[in-house]
Scaffold this motif. Structure first.
Motif, PDB file in Angstrom:
ATOM      1  N   VAL A 113       2.055   4.171   7.419  1.00 47.65           N
ATOM      2  CA  VAL A 113       1.506   2.851   7.753  1.00 47.65           C
ATOM      3  C   VAL A 113       0.624   2.906   9.001  1.00 47.65           C
TER       4      VAL A 113
ATOM      5  N   ASP B 229      -4.049   3.962   1.591  1.00 52.59           N
ATOM      6  CA  ASP B 229      -3.524   2.666   1.170  1.00 52.59           C
ATOM      7  C   ASP B 229      -3.823   2.374  -0.294  1.00 52.59           C
TER       8      ASP B 229
ATOM      9  N   SER C 213       2.912   3.885  -2.705  1.00 55.96           N
ATOM     10  CA  SER C 213       2.976   3.003  -1.540  1.00 55.96           C
ATOM     11  C   SER C 213       3.676   3.723  -0.391  1.00 55.96           C
TER      12      SER C 213
END
Lengths: 206, 206
Positions: free
Chosen positions: A106, A178, A183
């Motif tokens: 992330v 992304d 994910s």
DNA sequence: CCTACCGATCGGTAGG
DNA sequence: CCTACCGATCGGTAGG
């Protein structure tokens, strides 16, 4: 000579914030490294002149400092929350790896900068950053040693395994996208499994 | 680690060779990065002036180029020799990981430079280096996919596993010490085991 | 937010 | 191998 015209009269007041400066620096440091990035490049990206950056920061070094400690401190918090000492080594390792891996997916740019440019901090900051990194390594190593003692893990050298696990998570920042098929959550879950495999956690109890 | 010691008064002629320059650059690039190292620092380390370096090199960029391709080409050779297609995926993976890990222990500085500064190559060199790195990754991934097909390995995403294995080997360059308790051979052997664990190779057949 | 400017240092060249 | 020197760029400051 053609003149460059930038219309910055459309709105009054500051055109960039200090978080804009930090974000631009983050992108460039991650791409080209701290020493490979000039403040002119940061300013260009924000469509302002170099001296104007100083309305939003103290120095180039302070940008690196904020990026590195913002990240390392957060990892510290993540690991403390994930390393529930009442749980089994297996659960602790899986949770810590998932948190660590997730962060590297992330917050790719931050992870790359920490990985590449922590050594460019000066003096006391460098020592403090290295102490935090050693602490994270010790967290993983302790879990692995606990699992070895309890018989859940089967690994000869916990220190080698802890380094291997840390670094394989760092690698996520190098390729994660992304828009990719996995994910961040899925990657984190998969890396939790890979880490348990790596330490020889018996798979029937996973 | 190897210090260049030259008594310039003891003999006439050149006091340093081009391999001395490359070695000094290697040490400094590994420690401080390509952009974090100046040619003056390289010259200082050799006790000569900056312009004298040009008797032994073409440019700063050419030093990086020689370091990166000298290393990547050798890895290419190592992997080709280790990846015996007649062997089982288990043996192929173990041999390739041992070779790759061993190189990262024995040639720490080269590995660190490749890892940190390959992106600073320009133009065609960058593309060529990235192609070599992709090829190395594909080598590991193919072995993992073969092992998955044959049922020897149990891993969901071979690409994730190959990245994880590559990067955990790279980490060796960050901590390995010639005076440490484990030799390069021992580290390589241990990493071979960790890699087989990671891909879920059934341990009774290891 | 800008222009004007600072000293320091960069990689590299000329010429011996 | 050196001294002398180059234009470019660096991070940063003065002052508005």
């Amino acid at each position: 000579m053609a003149e460059v015209h930038i219309d910055r009269r459309s709105a009054p007041g500051p055109s960039v914030s200090s978080s804009d400066v930090l974000d631009a620096a983050l992108t460039l440091f991650a791409e080209r490294g701290y020493h490979g990035t000039s403040l002119k490049q940061v300013a260009d990206r924000l469509h302002i002149r170099t001296p104007s950056l100083y309305n939003h920061m103290d120095s180039k070094a302070s940008l690196l400092q904020r990026i590195v400690f913002g990240t390392l401190d957060q990892i510290d918090i993540d690991l403390a929350a994930s390393n529930d000492l009442a749980a089994t080594p297996r659960v602790r390792l899986r949770n810590c790896v998932e948190a660590y891996a997730h962060r590297h997916a992330v917050h790719r740019r931050e992870a790359l900068v920490v990985n590449q440019d922590t050594a460019n901090l000066d003096g006391a900051d460098l020592a403090r950053a290295q102490e935090l990194q050693r602490r994270h390594e010790r967290t993983f190593r302790q879990i692995i040693e606990d699992g070895k003692k309890s018989g859940e893990f089967h690994v000869e050298h916990p220190r080698l395994a802890s380094f291997a696990i840390l670094e394989m998570c760092v690698s996520i920042a190098r390729w994660f996208n992304d828009e990719g098929e996995l994910s961040a959550d899925q990657v984190a879950t998969e890396y939790g499994i890979l880490a348990l495999n790596l330490v020889g956690a018996s798979s029937d109890l996973r």
